[in-house]
Design a protein around this motif. Structure first.
Motif, PDB file in Angstrom:
ATOM      1  N   MET A   1       0.820  -1.195   0.000  1.00 25.99           N
ATOM      2  CA  MET A   1       0.000   0.000   0.000  1.00 25.99           C
ATOM      3  C   MET A   1       0.868   1.264   0.000  1.00 25.99           C
ATOM      4  SD  MET A   1      -3.557  -0.796   1.944  1.00 25.99           S
ATOM      5  CE  MET A   1      -4.033   0.857   1.682  1.00 25.99           C
ATOM      6  N   LEU A   2       1.984   1.219   0.709  1.00 26.38           N
ATOM      7  CA  LEU A   2       2.860   2.381   0.728  1.00 26.38           C
ATOM      8  C   LEU A   2       3.388   2.691  -0.664  1.00 26.38           C
ATOM      9  CD1 LEU A   2       4.893   1.788   4.008  1.00 26.38           C
ATOM     10  CD2 LEU A   2       3.092   3.468   3.604  1.00 26.38           C
ATOM     11  N   GLU A   3       3.620   1.664  -1.434  1.00 21.95           N
ATOM     12  CA  GLU A   3       4.109   1.834  -2.798  1.00 21.95           C
ATOM     13  C   GLU A   3       3.105   2.589  -3.674  1.00 21.95           C
ATOM     14  OE1 GLU A   3       4.805  -1.233  -6.477  1.00 21.95           O
ATOM     15  OE2 GLU A   3       5.467  -1.877  -4.487  1.00 21.95           O
ATOM     16  N   HIS A   4       1.837   2.433  -3.380  1.00 25.21           N
ATOM     17  CA  HIS A   4       0.778   3.054  -4.183  1.00 25.21           C
ATOM     18  C   HIS A   4       0.065   4.188  -3.446  1.00 25.21           C
ATOM     19  CE1 HIS A   4       1.060  -0.084  -7.205  1.00 25.21           C
ATOM     20  NE2 HIS A   4       1.080  -0.979  -6.234  1.00 25.21           N
ATOM     21  N   SER A   5       0.667   4.748  -2.431  1.00 24.46           N
ATOM     22  CA  SER A   5      -0.013   5.716  -1.568  1.00 24.46           C
ATOM     23  C   SER A   5      -0.491   6.968  -2.291  1.00 24.46           C
ATOM     24  CB  SER A   5       0.887   6.103  -0.397  1.00 24.46           C
ATOM     25  OG  SER A   5       2.039   6.774  -0.874  1.00 24.46           O
ATOM     26  N   ARG A   6       0.059   7.279  -3.438  1.00 25.56           N
ATOM     27  CA  ARG A   6      -0.362   8.477  -4.171  1.00 25.56           C
ATOM     28  C   ARG A   6      -1.475   8.190  -5.176  1.00 25.56           C
ATOM     29  NH1 ARG A   6       5.311  11.618  -5.306  1.00 25.56           N
ATOM     30  NH2 ARG A   6       5.957  11.611  -3.137  1.00 25.56           N
ATOM     31  N   HIS A   7      -1.916   6.967  -5.223  1.00 27.13           N
ATOM     32  CA  HIS A   7      -2.914   6.558  -6.211  1.00 27.13           C
ATOM     33  C   HIS A   7      -4.212   6.143  -5.526  1.00 27.13           C
ATOM     34  CE1 HIS A   7       0.313   6.541  -9.140  1.00 27.13           C
ATOM     35  NE2 HIS A   7       1.013   5.774  -8.318  1.00 27.13           N
ATOM     36  N   SER A   8      -5.267   6.165  -6.286  1.00 28.70           N
ATOM     37  CA  SER A   8      -6.556   5.681  -5.796  1.00 28.70           C
ATOM     38  C   SER A   8      -6.457   4.188  -5.519  1.00 28.70           C
ATOM     39  CB  SER A   8      -7.638   5.946  -6.852  1.00 28.70           C
ATOM     40  OG  SER A   8      -8.801   5.206  -6.552  1.00 28.70           O
ATOM     41  N   VAL A   9      -7.151   3.732  -4.512  1.00 31.98           N
ATOM     42  CA  VAL A   9      -7.151   2.313  -4.172  1.00 31.98           C
ATOM     43  C   VAL A   9      -7.631   1.468  -5.359  1.00 31.98           C
ATOM     44  CG1 VAL A   9      -9.473   2.266  -3.184  1.00 31.98           C
ATOM     45  CG2 VAL A   9      -7.759   0.642  -2.372  1.00 31.98           C
ATOM     46  N   TRP A  10      -8.444   2.041  -6.219  1.00 29.86           N
ATOM     47  CA  TRP A  10      -8.993   1.291  -7.357  1.00 29.86           C
ATOM     48  C   TRP A  10      -7.932   0.981  -8.417  1.00 29.86           C
ATOM     49  CZ3 TRP A  10     -13.127  -0.875  -5.852  1.00 29.86           C
ATOM     50  CH2 TRP A  10     -13.958  -0.232  -4.945  1.00 29.86           C
ATOM     51  N   THR A  11      -6.785   1.633  -8.372  1.00 29.87           N
ATOM     52  CA  THR A  11      -5.735   1.361  -9.363  1.00 29.87           C
ATOM     53  C   THR A  11      -4.883   0.147  -8.999  1.00 29.87           C
ATOM     54  OG1 THR A  11      -4.156   2.856  -8.311  1.00 29.87           O
ATOM     55  CG2 THR A  11      -5.567   3.790 -10.050  1.00 29.87           C
ATOM     56  N   PHE A  12      -4.904  -0.261  -7.722  1.00 34.84           N
ATOM     57  CA  PHE A  12      -4.055  -1.386  -7.338  1.00 34.84           C
ATOM     58  C   PHE A  12      -4.777  -2.493  -6.582  1.00 34.84           C
ATOM     59  CE2 PHE A  12      -3.685   1.653  -3.855  1.00 34.84           C
ATOM     60  CZ  PHE A  12      -3.823   0.862  -2.731  1.00 34.84           C
ATOM     61  N   CYS A  13      -6.052  -2.331  -6.313  1.00 38.17           N
ATOM     62  CA  CYS A  13      -6.768  -3.373  -5.587  1.00 38.17           C
ATOM     63  C   CYS A  13      -6.990  -4.596  -6.499  1.00 38.17           C
ATOM     64  CB  CYS A  13      -8.091  -2.843  -5.047  1.00 38.17           C
ATOM     65  SG  CYS A  13      -9.319  -2.484  -6.290  1.00 38.17           S
ATOM     66  N   PRO A  14      -7.276  -5.739  -5.918  1.00 37.48           N
ATOM     67  CA  PRO A  14      -7.534  -6.932  -6.731  1.00 37.48           C
ATOM     68  C   PRO A  14      -8.712  -6.718  -7.696  1.00 37.48           C
ATOM     69  CG  PRO A  14      -7.189  -7.523  -4.440  1.00 37.48           C
ATOM     70  CD  PRO A  14      -7.269  -6.026  -4.492  1.00 37.48           C
ATOM     71  N   GLU A  15      -8.657  -7.393  -8.813  1.00 39.32           N
ATOM     72  CA  GLU A  15      -9.667  -7.281  -9.877  1.00 39.32           C
ATOM     73  C   GLU A  15     -11.086  -7.498  -9.348  1.00 39.32           C
ATOM     74  OE1 GLU A  15     -11.191  -6.535 -13.569  1.00 39.32           O
ATOM     75  OE2 GLU A  15      -9.100  -6.319 -12.966  1.00 39.32           O
ATOM     76  N   TYR A  16     -11.258  -8.423  -8.423  1.00 39.90           N
ATOM     77  CA  TYR A  16     -12.581  -8.706  -7.868  1.00 39.90           C
ATOM     78  C   TYR A  16     -13.240  -7.436  -7.339  1.00 39.90           C
ATOM     79  CZ  TYR A  16     -16.107 -10.109  -4.488  1.00 39.90           C
ATOM     80  OH  TYR A  16     -17.279 -10.214  -3.779  1.00 39.90           O
ATOM     81  N   PHE A  17     -12.487  -6.629  -6.626  1.00 37.23           N
ATOM     82  CA  PHE A  17     -13.037  -5.408  -6.041  1.00 37.23           C
ATOM     83  C   PHE A  17     -13.388  -4.380  -7.108  1.00 37.23           C
ATOM     84  CE2 PHE A  17     -10.665  -7.221  -2.465  1.00 37.23           C
ATOM     85  CZ  PHE A  17     -11.714  -7.347  -1.568  1.00 37.23           C
ATOM     86  N   ARG A  18     -12.587  -4.296  -8.169  1.00 38.96           N
ATOM     87  CA  ARG A  18     -12.921  -3.382  -9.273  1.00 38.96           C
ATOM     88  C   ARG A  18     -14.204  -3.824  -9.946  1.00 38.96           C
ATOM     89  NH1 ARG A  18      -7.190  -3.245  -9.889  1.00 38.96           N
ATOM     90  NH2 ARG A  18      -7.235  -4.873 -11.463  1.00 38.96           N
ATOM     91  N   GLU A  19     -14.379  -5.134 -10.089  1.00 42.37           N
ATOM     92  CA  GLU A  19     -15.598  -5.667 -10.704  1.00 42.37           C
ATOM     93  C   GLU A  19     -16.820  -5.403  -9.816  1.00 42.37           C
ATOM     94  OE1 GLU A  19     -14.692  -9.770 -11.299  1.00 42.37           O
ATOM     95  OE2 GLU A  19     -13.350  -9.375 -12.993  1.00 42.37           O
ATOM     96  N   GLN A  20     -16.615  -5.382  -8.513  1.00 41.49           N
ATOM     97  CA  GLN A  20     -17.717  -5.208  -7.560  1.00 41.49           C
ATOM     98  C   GLN A  20     -17.923  -3.765  -7.118  1.00 41.49           C
ATOM     99  OE1 GLN A  20     -19.782  -7.747  -6.731  1.00 41.49           O
ATOM    100  NE2 GLN A  20     -18.607  -8.850  -8.273  1.00 41.49           N
ATOM    101  N   GLN A  21     -17.182  -2.825  -7.700  1.00 42.89           N
ATOM    102  CA  GLN A  21     -17.208  -1.433  -7.252  1.00 42.89           C
ATOM    103  C   GLN A  21     -18.619  -0.846  -7.281  1.00 42.89           C
ATOM    104  OE1 GLN A  21     -14.774   1.235  -9.560  1.00 42.89           O
ATOM    105  NE2 GLN A  21     -14.867   2.822  -8.016  1.00 42.89           N
ATOM    106  N   GLU A  22     -19.348  -1.009  -8.379  1.00 42.95           N
ATOM    107  CA  GLU A  22     -20.690  -0.429  -8.464  1.00 42.95           C
ATOM    108  C   GLU A  22     -21.635  -1.100  -7.478  1.00 42.95           C
ATOM    109  OE1 GLU A  22     -24.117   0.018 -11.760  1.00 42.95           O
ATOM    110  OE2 GLU A  22     -22.183   0.909 -12.264  1.00 42.95           O
ATOM    111  N   GLU A  23     -21.527  -2.411  -7.313  1.00 46.52           N
ATOM    112  CA  GLU A  23     -22.384  -3.117  -6.349  1.00 46.52           C
ATOM    113  C   GLU A  23     -22.110  -2.621  -4.931  1.00 46.52           C
ATOM    114  OE1 GLU A  23     -25.446  -5.224  -5.082  1.00 46.52           O
ATOM    115  OE2 GLU A  23     -24.899  -5.079  -7.184  1.00 46.52           O
TER     116      GLU A  23
END
Length: 127
Positions: A1-23
């Protein structure tokens, strides 16, 4: 997470969560769910915020003071929440000759959402 601290969580979270974002949004935000399931984009149309609120309250079966205007943009970036001046006599946008009772002083402001329509008033859903 520290590596991606300047980015939105949606850019590095697992694919499952991106697929479930609207739900997840629909589970967390009842207004998001209501708008997503009951409205469509319709260019140059508009709905009064009071009418949207009334329908939303009926679906929730509890009182809600105000609607979060930011949610409209989350559902569709083309939904535009704005204030318009209308004639108190006819309810149309205030302009000279809008009705026989036109008077510059006979006006009120109301919040509207532009480019939106209720699905049941338009037939089908095209988003």
């Amino acid at each position: 997470m520290l590596e991606h601290s300047r980015h939105s969580v949606w850019t590095f979270c697992p694919e499952y969560f991106r697929e479930q974002q609207e739900e997840m949004r629909m589970c967390r935000n009842p207004l998001f769910r209501f708008l997503n399931e009951n409205t469509i984009y319709k260019e140059n149309s508009q709905l009064e915020m009071a009418k949207i609120r009334k329908r939303f309250l009926a679906s929730m079966m509890k009182d809600i003071k105000a609607l979060d205007v930011g949610t409209f943009k989350q559902v569709n970036p083309n939904y535009l929440v704005t204030k318009v001046t209308v004639c108190k006599s006819c309810g149309n946008p205030l302009k000279s000759g809008c009705c026989p009772l036109y008077d510059r002083a006979n006006k009120t402001s109301q919040n509207v959402v532009k480019n939106i329509a209720f699905i049941d008033e338009e037939g089908d859903k095209m988003r």
